[in-house]
Design an enzyme around this catalytic site. Sequence first.
Site, PDB file in Angstrom:
ATOM      1  N   HIS A  72       0.810  -1.220   0.000  1.00 23.98           N
ATOM      2  CA  HIS A  72       0.000   0.000   0.000  1.00 23.98           C
ATOM      3  C   HIS A  72       0.846   1.274   0.000  1.00 23.98           C
ATOM      4  CE1 HIS A  72      -3.798   1.805  -0.114  1.00 23.98           C
ATOM      5  NE2 HIS A  72      -4.422   1.096   0.810  1.00 23.98           N
ATOM      6  N   ARG A  73       2.147   1.166   0.245  1.00 26.73           N
ATOM      7  CA  ARG A  73       3.007   2.334   0.148  1.00 26.73           C
ATOM      8  C   ARG A  73       3.151   2.785  -1.298  1.00 26.73           C
ATOM      9  NH1 ARG A  73       8.293  -0.004   3.053  1.00 26.73           N
ATOM     10  NH2 ARG A  73       7.776  -1.609   1.509  1.00 26.73           N
TER      11      ARG A  73
END
Length: 522
Positions: A495-496
Amino acid sequence: MTVKKFNLPDVGEGLTEAEVVAWKVKPGDVVAINDVLCEIETAKSLVELPSPFAGTVTELLVEEGITVEVGTAIIAVSEGQEGDPTPVTPAAPEAPAVEMPLYGKLPADDDTDDNRPAGGPLVGSGPKADAVKRRARKRPAGAAVEAFTVAESAEGTVQDHQAVVEAKAAESPVSHRTAASAVVAPVPPAPVTQAQPAGPVAQAPQSAASRGAAISGTISGLVNKVLAKPPVRKFARDLGIDLADVVATGERGEVTREDLVSYQAQRDAEHDQADSFWGASKKPQDQRVERMPVKGVRKATAKAMVESAFSAPHVSIFVDVDASRTMEFVKRLKVSRDFEGIKVSPLLILAKAVIWAAARNPSVNATWVENADGKGGAEILVKHYMNLGIAAATPRGLMVPNIKDAQDLSLKELALALNELATKARAGKTQPAEMQGGSLTITNIGALGIDTGTPIINPGEVAIIAFGTIKQKPWVLDGEVIPRWITTLGGSFDHRVVDGDLSARFMADVASILEEPALLLD
């Protein structure tokens, strides 16, 4: 006499230790340069070490099963005899005195049939692709004469012949179905040389019609049961196997005998020694605990998975896909001349779909780099190449070799690369370099009959796709509920790097190719 010691080299990128799995020589053996001395297991693969010297083995300095650091002396070789300056003449090494390890190697094949089902499924190999080979049916004497008579009847010549051929085609092996259907097209009245079942001429049309009605009844019932021929169904009953649990690989999506054999082998592997597994209850429980050292591939896998799970914030999404057209496409590829002798499975189409979708959503093909500038600043490296990783469950544990520059491969070349990857992984011959530099991974959990899962991202990547099993399920199409080939894709993303919107668009693109492979032609 000069005695030289061979130190354990670094066979991979920065590896610090390895386990001596099996010696291929013993003291007193004469070896030549590049003769195999032993097999070692690193954190990434099983590797054969060649001899850098020619001479006679004087001592094995490390026992099998011992893990040593790089640079440790493992064997001593004398390069000549005392008082004799003449170098030792290299001779062929004797047969290994040690047994092969139980892992990293498969039993030697007794024949050259590459299409035999393995002892267990390989995640990443996909289902078997080649058509089922059957024994030719014996034809009764005089069948050709009767076929000629039927074709020459005064009325309904073409229709009667067509009905008989259709009935025959229904009874023929799958691999002959295409040829039979080609004869069904209307033809002018002419002598027919194709053999038909013997019997009274007057009863032939009636028999063909009755068989046609039976075939129609069978087809109408296919929506409620798994496709399989009667001998296969009997074989399944004998083995106690529910056909609905078996992944079908036949040309028409039917379960074949080979599918049952493969499924049974997998089931047997899971239940091997089940009766002798439990320890005697009269013993204390602490004496009924087996201790297994964590080393080699298992140690490396554990470290990588913990690192990934706790450093990359995972987000997972799922999508159900109608893969019926993919199954039809795979069926056509199997009978194509261009793919003759090449194993083809739906995994091939998924691999092509992932490559195509990654080009439309580049950030899924990237790496997150912490402290890239040395001052705490991070970077995202977007890769303009695809080293496609395929997770493989091997006898030595989970491995993820990758296909370099997969974006440049044609469909046929990609199929060959997948077959080679699976073959080397089964044999435990995957090299460290083949597992370096991956950019995106596929895990084919469907080969084990699993619908979906939440896979952990391979370190150094930001996305992984889980390919679930393909089954016939009820599906609403144009307002009607009909049986279709359905699979579930599960994707995990860092998700980064990959936001929810991007992950959804990527998964939708992959699904669109499985639903309509013709989009790959755009």
